[in-house]
Scaffold this motif. Structure first.
Motif, short mmCIF file in Angstrom:
data_model
loop_
_atom_site.label_atom_id
_atom_site.label_comp_id
_atom_site.label_asym_id
_atom_site.label_seq_id
_atom_site.Cartn_x
_atom_site.Cartn_y
_atom_site.Cartn_z
N SER A 1 0.85 -1.18 0.00
CA SER A 1 0.00 0.00 0.00
C SER A 1 0.89 1.24 0.00
N ILE A 2 0.88 1.98 -1.11
CA ILE A 2 1.81 3.08 -1.33
C ILE A 2 1.08 4.42 -1.32
N PRO A 3 1.51 5.36 -0.45
CA PRO A 3 0.90 6.69 -0.47
C PRO A 3 1.26 7.45 -1.74
N VAL A 4 0.32 8.24 -2.23
CA VAL A 4 0.55 9.07 -3.41
C VAL A 4 0.43 10.53 -2.97
N PRO A 5 1.56 11.26 -2.97
CA PRO A 5 1.47 12.67 -2.57
C PRO A 5 0.80 13.50 -3.66
N PRO A 6 0.02 14.50 -3.26
CA PRO A 6 -0.55 15.39 -4.27
C PRO A 6 0.58 16.15 -4.96
N SER A 7 0.62 16.08 -6.27
CA SER A 7 1.69 16.73 -7.01
C SER A 7 1.28 16.91 -8.46
N LYS B 1 -5.66 13.32 -7.38
CA LYS B 1 -5.62 13.07 -8.82
C LYS B 1 -4.20 13.33 -9.31
N PRO B 2 -3.33 12.32 -9.20
CA PRO B 2 -1.92 12.53 -9.54
C PRO B 2 -1.69 12.53 -11.04
N ASN B 3 -0.57 13.10 -11.42
CA ASN B 3 -0.09 13.04 -12.78
C ASN B 3 0.80 11.80 -12.86
N MET B 4 0.22 10.68 -13.31
CA MET B 4 0.91 9.38 -13.24
C MET B 4 1.33 8.88 -14.62
#
Length: 186
Positions: free
Chosen positions: A72-78, A144-147
């Motif tokens: 389970s990986i956190p996704v920082p807002p960026s 809503k990350p830029n992935m």
């Protein structure tokens, strides 16, 4: 009970799921696989060994190993372009603990925590934490990350992406999950 239907002649009843309640996609996937393939040990098939290390500036440290069936990986807002491999690398770098008192020196906010992936099975489930709970408002917000989703995910070995479950919706408490699965070498 919720029925899972597809183009295949299989219909699965999961009695523990109730209509209009929110469930995590990776938990639903594991329960569905466990229901369809009860003789397979999913905890062995999807296994991640993690060493959670805590170290204080005073030198006091301890490591607690734990085993999970997903990462389970956190996704920082960026707004910056992020990859899953980058997120996993950032996850393992660690973070300074806030409001934590060191058991060695009894000082607060002097402790660093890191989660190091020590071993995985050949098949891995990665869950990206795209929802954050805001303590001030009491609401859950969707990140809503830029992935960039690569076919290859690097941890300490290469994993080939074979499927992805996506949440479609503007908010955490509504929307739909859809799945995409790689077929063959495509």
């Amino acid at each position: 009970a919720t029925a899972i239907r597809s183009n295949c002649p299989l219909e699965v009843q999961l009695p523990e799921y109730q209509f209009q309640l929110q469930y995590d996609a990776h938990e639903c996937l594991l329960r569905l696989l466990d229901h369809i393939f009860p003789s397979i040990d999913l905890d062995h098939l999807f296994k991640v060994d993690v060493d959670q290390s805590t170290e204080c500036d005073c030198g006091y440290n301890y490591t607690s190993p734990f085993v999970a069936n997903h990462l389970s990986i956190p996704v920082p807002p960026s707004n910056e372009l992020q990859s899953i491999s980058d997120l996993i690398h950032h996850f393992q770098l660690g973070e300074r603990l806030v409001d934590h008192r060191c058991p060695g020196c009894n000082q607060q906010n002097t402790t660093w925590k890191s989660d190091l992936i020590s071993r995985t099975s050949s098949t891995l489930i990665i869950s990206l934490k795209l929802f954050r709970y805001d303590l001030l408002s009491g609401n859950t917000a969707k990140i809503k990350p830029n992935m960039h989703i690569s076919n290859i995910i690097n941890i300490f070995e290469e994993f080939v992406l074979s499927g992805i479950i996506l949440h479609q919706g503007e908010q955490a408490n509504s929307g739909h999950y859809t799945a995409m699965i790689r077929r063959g070498d495509a």
